[in-house]
Write an enzyme that holds these catalytic residues in place. Structure first.
Site, PDB file in Angstrom:
ATOM      1  N   ARG A   1     -16.816  20.388 -13.221  1.00  0.00           N
ATOM      2  CA  ARG A   1     -15.923  21.303 -12.488  1.00  0.00           C
ATOM      3  C   ARG A   1     -16.148  22.758 -12.896  1.00  0.00           C
ATOM      4  NH1 ARG A   1     -10.765  17.254 -12.242  1.00  0.00           N
ATOM      5  NH2 ARG A   1     -11.207  16.530 -10.133  1.00  0.00           N
TER       6      ARG A   1
ATOM      7  N   LYS B   1      -6.808  -0.302  -1.550  1.00  0.00           N
ATOM      8  CA  LYS B   1      -5.765  -0.611  -0.573  1.00  0.00           C
ATOM      9  C   LYS B   1      -6.013  -0.066   0.822  1.00  0.00           C
ATOM     10  CE  LYS B   1      -1.938  -0.896  -3.819  1.00  0.00           C
ATOM     11  NZ  LYS B   1      -0.756  -0.184  -4.289  1.00  0.00           N
TER      12      LYS B   1
ATOM     13  N   GLY C   1     -13.640  11.347  -6.058  1.00  0.00           N
ATOM     14  CA  GLY C   1     -13.002  10.281  -6.833  1.00  0.00           C
ATOM     15  C   GLY C   1     -13.983   9.293  -7.442  1.00  0.00           C
TER      16      GLY C   1
ATOM     17  N   GLY D   1      -8.036  13.292  -4.066  1.00  0.00           N
ATOM     18  CA  GLY D   1      -6.955  13.313  -3.079  1.00  0.00           C
ATOM     19  C   GLY D   1      -7.198  14.335  -1.976  1.00  0.00           C
TER      20      GLY D   1
HETATM   21  P1  AMP Z   1      -9.201   3.672  -4.528  1.00  0.00           P
HETATM   22  O1  AMP Z   1      -8.471   4.573  -5.470  1.00  0.00           O
HETATM   23  O2  AMP Z   1      -8.383   3.188  -3.396  1.00  0.00           O
HETATM   24  O3  AMP Z   1     -10.532   4.241  -4.080  1.00  0.00           O
HETATM   25  O4  AMP Z   1      -9.517   2.367  -5.336  1.00  0.00           O
HETATM   26  C1  AMP Z   1     -10.346   2.341  -6.445  1.00  0.00           C
HETATM   27  C2  AMP Z   1     -10.053   1.101  -7.236  1.00  0.00           C
HETATM   28  O5  AMP Z   1     -10.246  -0.020  -6.404  1.00  0.00           O
HETATM   29  C3  AMP Z   1     -10.966   0.923  -8.413  1.00  0.00           C
HETATM   30  O6  AMP Z   1     -10.221   1.071  -9.593  1.00  0.00           O
HETATM   31  C4  AMP Z   1     -11.473  -0.486  -8.253  1.00  0.00           C
HETATM   32  O7  AMP Z   1     -11.443  -1.259  -9.448  1.00  0.00           O
HETATM   33  C5  AMP Z   1     -10.534  -1.095  -7.259  1.00  0.00           C
HETATM   34  N1  AMP Z   1     -11.139  -2.217  -6.541  1.00  0.00           N
HETATM   35  C6  AMP Z   1     -12.241  -2.213  -5.783  1.00  0.00           C
HETATM   36  N2  AMP Z   1     -12.541  -3.451  -5.365  1.00  0.00           N
HETATM   37  C7  AMP Z   1     -11.607  -4.266  -5.872  1.00  0.00           C
HETATM   38  C8  AMP Z   1     -11.369  -5.666  -5.813  1.00  0.00           C
HETATM   39  N3  AMP Z   1     -12.178  -6.467  -5.146  1.00  0.00           N
HETATM   40  N4  AMP Z   1     -10.277  -6.155  -6.449  1.00  0.00           N
HETATM   41  C9  AMP Z   1      -9.458  -5.340  -7.132  1.00  0.00           C
HETATM   42  N5  AMP Z   1      -9.627  -4.015  -7.231  1.00  0.00           N
HETATM   43  C10 AMP Z   1     -10.691  -3.472  -6.608  1.00  0.00           C
END
Ligand code: AMP
Length: 397
Positions: free
Chosen positions: A36, A198, A354, A377
């Site tokens: 950064r 999610k 991220g 974000g």
């Molecule tokens: P996000 O912040 O929505 O981009 O999510 C990132 C997180 O999703 C990471 O910490 C990953 O460990 C988690 N993740 C990705 N694939 C899976 C999975 N199959 N089961 C559980 N967590 C997951």
């Protein structure tokens, strides 16, 4: 609407309040990743070269409105001075008479760094008195903190009401060009790869990108909610049954718009996953359904090949979110394979911040991608099509 940048104005001799994103990770008081700081250098060097009086401000961590030595920006001042090869005076506060006196001593081309703006509660509240106190130090405002541009805080937005001109720096300009223009008018085919935990967190991005992309690829735990929407079983995998209808609507929209929508055709599933220890028990690849008792943790080899073939034909690729639980070695192959595939692609490759940036860096391919966003974000909100307050506060051309 185009935003004014530092190239559109002359700030020679002016006191310029420059909001940077120096929210760097610290380990035992040492900066463990200086990306950064490196990203902020072009703007600072341009302003110094022009003869502006450069007043740098940033937040670091979450000190919750109270002074806390753990979150001091002092180490950043030292690192900046080394990188720039010129003194960077660190001021142990960010508002008040003493800070004003220090700033009054500055000559053209001098640099000061103010202490963490989040030592004051007024920062995150975008308190007008706090914003006015910050703005009192300067004539003009340069915002280059893309990572916090999605927050309407005193130093990212509030100060603009008191200063003129209000322009963006090179970093924000580049972020807007890649996450904005290059995805709004992409070189086609335009393939988007989305992963992460999610559907509920990413549905707005999926929706917005369904308007722009030729292909959308879904991986990560998000894919399991889509699998449920298609009538498959996902065992113990992380999924959101409440969002099956949302996933179905996205699939329907893709069909109506003629957007190719790809889900993993096989998955790595495990038993006895221990995230803290970074270990898994029994592991197996499954095509289609994941049986009871098994938890999907990564995409499988057939999915990797399928996604690779799609990326190979793309002229623009945008990636956000890991394909699996990449923090655990046994579950990181899909994410790293995607990182490598994107890095090797001939087209424009944009990494949307991220975890994906973290994964690209871990895989050693970061110098091969066209652009890596510095915002997590902020990039997501921008890709959703939202106005970023830290950008909306700036002058338009
Ligand atoms: P996000 O912040 O929505 O981009 O999510 C990132 C997180 O999703 C990471 O910490 C990953 O460990 C988690 N993740 C990705 N694939 C899976 C999975 N199959 N089961 C559980 N967590 C997951």
């Amino acid at each position: 609407m185009a935003i004014k940048t530092i190239k559109d104005v002359n700030l020679a001799g002016k006191r310029v309040f420059v909001r940077c994103d120096f929210n760097v990770p610290l380990t035992d008081g040492m900066i463990s990743d200086d990306s950064r700081i490196v990203a902020a250098l072009p703007t600072i060097q341009h302003l110094v070269g022009q003869g502006a009086r450069v007043i740098l401000a940033s937040h670091l961590g979450r000190p919750k409105g109270e002074r806390n030595a753990k979150y001091s920006l002092a180490p950043v001042a030292e690192d900046l001075a080394t990188k720039l090869g010129q003194p960077v005076t660190f001021i142990e506060d960010c508002i008040g008479a003493e800070v004003e006196a220090e700033v009054a001593k500055m000559g053209d081309g001098d640099i000061v760094l103010l202490e963490n703006v989040r030592f004051y509660a007024g920062e995150e509240k975008n308190d007008s008195e706090f914003a006015a106190a910050l703005a009192k130090l300067a004539d003009a405002f340069v915002n280059d903190a893309f990572g916090t541009a999605h927050r309407a805080h005193a130093s990212t937005a509030g100060v603009a009401a008191h200063l003129s001109p209000n322009v963006c720096g090179f970093l924000i300009e580049k972020e807007l060009a890649y996450l904005g223009d290059k995805t709004a008018n992409p070189e086609r085919p335009f393939t988007v790869i989305l992963g992460g935990a999610k559907v509920s967190d990413k549905i707005k991005v999926i929706d917005a990108l369904l308007e722009k992309a030729d292909t959308i690829i879904i991986g990560g735990a998000m894919a399991y909610t889509f699998a449920l929407a298609e009538g498959r079983t996902v065992g113990e995998s992380l999924s959101e049954p409440d969002f099956i209808a949302t996933a179905k609507a996205a699939l329907q929209k893709a069909q109506e718009k003629g957007v190719k929508f790809l889900l993993p055709v096989d998955n790595l599933a495990v038993k006895d996953l221990d995230f803290g220890a970074g270990t898994v028990g029994e592991a197996q690849f499954f095509e289609g359904n994941i049986p009871d008792g098994w938890e999907g943790v990564d995409i499988g080899p057939k999915s990797i090949e399928l996604f690779k073939a799609e990326v190979a034909t793309a002229k623009t690729v945008l990636w956000n979110g890991p394909m699996g639980i990449f923090e655990i070695d046994a579950c990181n192959q899909g994410t790293f394979a995607v990182a490598k595939t994107i890095a090797e692609s001939e087209g424009i490759s944009i990494i949307g911040g991220g975890d994906s940036v973290k994964a690209i860096k871990m895989s050693g391919y970061s110098d091969k991608v066209t652009f890596m966003s510095t915002g997590g974000g902020a990039s997501l909100e921008f890709l959703e099509g939202k106005d970023l307050p830290g950008v909306a506060a700036l002058d338009q051309i």
